[in-house]
Design a protein around this motif. Structure first.
Motif, PDB file in Angstrom:
ATOM      1  N   THR A   1       0.865  -1.170   0.000  1.00  7.37           N
ATOM      2  CA  THR A   1       0.000   0.000   0.000  1.00  7.37           C
ATOM      3  C   THR A   1       0.908   1.228   0.000  1.00  7.37           C
ATOM      4  OG1 THR A   1      -0.130   0.207   2.417  1.00  7.37           O
ATOM      5  CG2 THR A   1      -1.727  -1.248   1.330  1.00  7.37           C
ATOM      6  N   PHE A   2       0.288   2.393  -0.182  1.00  5.05           N
ATOM      7  CA  PHE A   2       1.053   3.629  -0.270  1.00  5.05           C
ATOM      8  C   PHE A   2       0.638   4.587   0.842  1.00  5.05           C
ATOM      9  CE2 PHE A   2       1.367   1.750  -4.405  1.00  5.05           C
ATOM     10  CZ  PHE A   2       2.643   2.064  -4.841  1.00  5.05           C
ATOM     11  N   GLN A   3       1.558   5.490   1.167  1.00  7.80           N
ATOM     12  CA  GLN A   3       1.309   6.466   2.216  1.00  7.80           C
ATOM     13  C   GLN A   3       0.074   7.308   1.887  1.00  7.80           C
ATOM     14  OE1 GLN A   3       4.637   9.138   2.867  1.00  7.80           O
ATOM     15  NE2 GLN A   3       4.359   8.991   5.072  1.00  7.80           N
ATOM     16  N   THR A   4      -0.070   7.668   0.614  1.00  6.43           N
ATOM     17  CA  THR A   4      -1.274   8.345   0.138  1.00  6.43           C
ATOM     18  C   THR A   4      -2.097   7.319  -0.632  1.00  6.43           C
ATOM     19  OG1 THR A   4      -0.099  10.450  -0.071  1.00  6.43           O
ATOM     20  CG2 THR A   4      -2.188  10.223  -1.271  1.00  6.43           C
ATOM     21  N   PRO A   5      -3.335   7.047  -0.192  1.00  8.38           N
ATOM     22  CA  PRO A   5      -4.139   5.994  -0.848  1.00  8.38           C
ATOM     23  C   PRO A   5      -4.282   6.234  -2.348  1.00  8.38           C
ATOM     24  CG  PRO A   5      -5.188   6.739   1.183  1.00  8.38           C
ATOM     25  CD  PRO A   5      -4.047   7.669   0.932  1.00  8.38           C
TER      26      PRO A   5
ATOM     27  N   PHE B   1     -11.417   9.828   3.193  1.00  5.49           N
ATOM     28  CA  PHE B   1     -10.003   9.460   3.238  1.00  5.49           C
ATOM     29  C   PHE B   1      -9.796   8.110   3.925  1.00  5.49           C
ATOM     30  CE2 PHE B   1      -5.886   9.325   5.363  1.00  5.49           C
ATOM     31  CZ  PHE B   1      -5.027   9.559   4.295  1.00  5.49           C
ATOM     32  N   GLY B   2     -10.434   7.915   5.079  1.00  9.43           N
ATOM     33  CA  GLY B   2     -10.247   6.667   5.801  1.00  9.43           C
ATOM     34  C   GLY B   2     -10.724   5.464   5.016  1.00  9.43           C
ATOM     35  N   GLU B   3     -11.855   5.629   4.315  1.00 13.58           N
ATOM     36  CA  GLU B   3     -12.375   4.534   3.493  1.00 13.58           C
ATOM     37  C   GLU B   3     -11.452   4.245   2.318  1.00 13.58           C
ATOM     38  OE1 GLU B   3     -17.138   5.290   4.284  1.00 13.58           O
ATOM     39  OE2 GLU B   3     -16.083   6.413   2.729  1.00 13.58           O
ATOM     40  N   ARG B   4     -10.836   5.296   1.738  1.00 11.67           N
ATOM     41  CA  ARG B   4      -9.897   5.070   0.635  1.00 11.67           C
ATOM     42  C   ARG B   4      -8.650   4.347   1.125  1.00 11.67           C
ATOM     43  NH1 ARG B   4      -8.011   9.878  -1.162  1.00 11.67           N
ATOM     44  NH2 ARG B   4      -9.383  11.217   0.059  1.00 11.67           N
ATOM     45  N   ARG B   5      -8.237   4.625   2.363  1.00 16.56           N
ATOM     46  CA  ARG B   5      -7.079   3.908   2.908  1.00 16.56           C
ATOM     47  C   ARG B   5      -7.406   2.424   3.080  1.00 16.56           C
ATOM     48  NH1 ARG B   5      -2.404   5.087   4.504  1.00 16.56           N
ATOM     49  NH2 ARG B   5      -2.671   7.340   4.595  1.00 16.56           N
ATOM     50  N   LEU B   6      -8.586   2.134   3.577  1.00 16.30           N
ATOM     51  CA  LEU B   6      -8.995   0.739   3.704  1.00 16.30           C
ATOM     52  C   LEU B   6      -9.118   0.071   2.346  1.00 16.30           C
ATOM     53  CD1 LEU B   6     -11.673   1.095   6.530  1.00 16.30           C
ATOM     54  CD2 LEU B   6      -9.448  -0.025   6.716  1.00 16.30           C
ATOM     55  N   LEU B   7      -9.590   0.824   1.348  1.00 14.72           N
ATOM     56  CA  LEU B   7      -9.685   0.283  -0.011  1.00 14.72           C
ATOM     57  C   LEU B   7      -8.296  -0.065  -0.549  1.00 14.72           C
ATOM     58  CD1 LEU B   7     -11.156  -0.387  -2.636  1.00 14.72           C
ATOM     59  CD2 LEU B   7     -11.128   2.052  -3.196  1.00 14.72           C
ATOM     60  N   ASP B   8      -7.309   0.773  -0.266  1.00 13.12           N
ATOM     61  CA  ASP B   8      -5.933   0.509  -0.684  1.00 13.12           C
ATOM     62  C   ASP B   8      -5.437  -0.816  -0.107  1.00 13.12           C
ATOM     63  OD1 ASP B   8      -3.995   1.656  -2.361  1.00 13.12           O
ATOM     64  OD2 ASP B   8      -2.835   2.406  -0.660  1.00 13.12           O
ATOM     65  N   ILE B   9      -5.757  -1.041   1.164  1.00 14.15           N
ATOM     66  CA  ILE B   9      -5.362  -2.288   1.819  1.00 14.15           C
ATOM     67  C   ILE B   9      -6.102  -3.466   1.197  1.00 14.15           C
ATOM     68  CG2 ILE B   9      -5.359  -3.552   4.006  1.00 14.15           C
ATOM     69  CD1 ILE B   9      -5.106  -0.814   5.408  1.00 14.15           C
TER      70      ILE B   9
ATOM     71  N   VAL C   1       4.095 -11.560   1.033  1.00 11.62           N
ATOM     72  CA  VAL C   1       4.710 -10.477   1.800  1.00 11.62           C
ATOM     73  C   VAL C   1       3.886  -9.223   1.542  1.00 11.62           C
ATOM     74  CG1 VAL C   1       6.768  -9.073   2.196  1.00 11.62           C
ATOM     75  CG2 VAL C   1       7.010 -11.484   1.555  1.00 11.62           C
ATOM     76  N   LEU C   2       3.358  -8.620   2.611  1.00  9.77           N
ATOM     77  CA  LEU C   2       2.531  -7.426   2.491  1.00  9.77           C
ATOM     78  C   LEU C   2       3.266  -6.238   3.105  1.00  9.77           C
ATOM     79  CD1 LEU C   2      -0.184  -6.102   1.757  1.00  9.77           C
ATOM     80  CD2 LEU C   2      -1.032  -6.813   4.012  1.00  9.77           C
ATOM     81  N   LEU C   3       3.468  -5.195   2.306  1.00  7.43           N
ATOM     82  CA  LEU C   3       4.121  -3.972   2.757  1.00  7.43           C
ATOM     83  C   LEU C   3       3.048  -2.931   3.018  1.00  7.43           C
ATOM     84  CD1 LEU C   3       6.957  -3.813   0.035  1.00  7.43           C
ATOM     85  CD2 LEU C   3       6.969  -5.077   2.205  1.00  7.43           C
ATOM     86  N   LEU C   4       2.855  -2.558   4.276  1.00  7.81           N
ATOM     87  CA  LEU C   4       1.819  -1.604   4.665  1.00  7.81           C
ATOM     88  C   LEU C   4       2.469  -0.287   5.062  1.00  7.81           C
ATOM     89  CD1 LEU C   4      -0.496  -3.884   6.861  1.00  7.81           C
ATOM     90  CD2 LEU C   4      -0.928  -3.097   4.524  1.00  7.81           C
ATOM     91  N   ASP C   5       2.216   0.761   4.281  1.00  7.99           N
ATOM     92  CA  ASP C   5       2.800   2.077   4.540  1.00  7.99           C
ATOM     93  C   ASP C   5       1.782   2.938   5.281  1.00  7.99           C
ATOM     94  OD1 ASP C   5       4.225   4.430   4.552  1.00  7.99           O
ATOM     95  OD2 ASP C   5       4.808   4.323   2.442  1.00  7.99           O
ATOM     96  N   GLU C   6       1.943   3.011   6.598  1.00 13.93           N
ATOM     97  CA  GLU C   6       1.070   3.780   7.490  1.00 13.93           C
ATOM     98  C   GLU C   6      -0.414   3.427   7.292  1.00 13.93           C
ATOM     99  OE1 GLU C   6       1.907   7.890   8.250  1.00 13.93           O
ATOM    100  OE2 GLU C   6       3.890   7.743   7.382  1.00 13.93           O
ATOM    101  N   PRO C   7      -0.775   2.174   7.524  1.00 10.16           N
ATOM    102  CA  PRO C   7      -2.150   1.743   7.249  1.00 10.16           C
ATOM    103  C   PRO C   7      -3.203   2.373   8.156  1.00 10.16           C
ATOM    104  CG  PRO C   7      -0.962   0.049   8.446  1.00 10.16           C
ATOM    105  CD  PRO C   7       0.053   1.078   8.046  1.00 10.16           C
ATOM    106  N   ALA C   8      -2.798   2.859   9.334  1.00 10.89           N
ATOM    107  CA  ALA C   8      -3.778   3.425  10.260  1.00 10.89           C
ATOM    108  C   ALA C   8      -3.839   4.941  10.209  1.00 10.89           C
ATOM    109  CB  ALA C   8      -3.474   2.970  11.692  1.00 10.89           C
ATOM    110  N   ALA C   9      -2.996   5.581   9.404  1.00 15.68           N
ATOM    111  CA  ALA C   9      -2.958   7.043   9.360  1.00 15.68           C
ATOM    112  C   ALA C   9      -4.283   7.604   8.873  1.00 15.68           C
ATOM    113  CB  ALA C   9      -1.823   7.514   8.453  1.00 15.68           C
ATOM    114  N   GLY C  10      -4.845   8.541   9.631  1.00 19.25           N
ATOM    115  CA  GLY C  10      -6.087   9.189   9.230  1.00 19.25           C
ATOM    116  C   GLY C  10      -7.337   8.398   9.531  1.00 19.25           C
TER     117      GLY C  10
END
Length: 256
Positions: free
Chosen positions: A81-85, A152-160, A170-179
């Motif tokens: 995932t990315f820091q910005t969804p 924003f929060g829903e888009r972050r969950l969508l990214d995940i 292997v899952l790379l999570l870039d700040e999954p809980a931010a926002g």
């Protein structure tokens, strides 16, 4: 699972990652923390193939993946995932997650264009898998909505969700809980723990110290692109160098 040796990334005269060695065991949750500019996201870019290293090697299960492009690493089981969804705004939430399944399909372009039986079966399977991931992250009720309408929060969950749809090893999570509000952040944490119990290896960048201490088996602390410290969460929250460089006042709130 991952073995990194001498990993270096230079941007002109700036060394973002400097000669880093890192070994991540299969089934481990490894947190990567550090102050802003420490090189955390650059490290993920290098592991995922988004950026090329200036020097060093990256091995997955003993195989050198350094020459491979990002999509080839995704097929081998590295998702991020990315820091910005990142969302495809005009597509529905469900279709966004189905995009993440492309590494698990085989019908190809002509099969899709001709709408062959194999392509139809793959599409149905992808749709079913995508709905299951959305349900797991509490997004099933948004499946038909355009991604652009999400908060924003829903888009972050969508990214995940899209990363999980690729069935990574292997899952790379870039700040999954931010926002995220506390309930959504807790849902992400429970999802990560459940996936890890199923054997998934996770690398996690996160500024939420409580989340790191709850999830991580081991913690890597970066400072200016180099290892400042590494160890268990208990060891890191007692390390004076880590407290001074990163945890600071946040450490006091978690009893460090």
């Amino acid at each position: 699972m991952l073995d990194v040796r001498g990993l270096t990334r230079r941007f002109g005269g700036v060394v973002a990652i400097g000669g880093l060695d890192l070994t991540v065991a299969a089934g481990e949750i490894r947190a990567v923390i550090g102050p802003n500019g420490a090189g955390k996201t650059t490290l993920f870019d290098l592991l995922a193939g988004v950026a090329a290293p200036s020097a060093g090697t990256i091995r997955l299960d003993g195989a050198d993946i350094g020459p491979l492009a990002a999509h080839q690493r995704a097929r081998l089981g590295i998702a991020r995932t990315f820091q910005t969804p990142q969302a495809l705004g005009r597509m529905t939430v469900l279709d966004n997650v189905m995009v993440g399944r492309h590494t698990r399909t085989h019908a190809g372009l002509f099969g899709a264009l001709l709408h062959t039986g194999a392509a139809r079966r793959e599409e149905a399977a992808s749709r079913h898998a995508a709905r299951a991931v959305l349900d797991r992250l509490g997004l099933a009720h948004l499946a038909a909505q355009p991604a652009a309408t999400l908060g924003f929060g829903e888009r972050r969950l969508l990214d995940i969700a899209r990363a999980l749809a690729a069935e990574p090893r292997v899952l790379l999570l870039d700040e999954p809980a931010a926002g995220l509000p506390p309930d959504a952040a807790a849902r992400v944490a429970e999802t990560v723990l459940a996936l890890n119990r199923g054997g998934l290896t996770v690398l996690l960048i996160e500024h939420d110290v409580r989340l790191v201490l709850r999830l991580a088996h081991r913690v890597l602390v970066l400072d200016r692109g180099t290892r400042l410290a590494e160890g268990t969460p208990d060891e890191m929250r007692r390390d004076p160098a880590v407290i001074a460089a990163y945890l600071g006042t946040a450490a006091a709130t978690v009893g460090v």
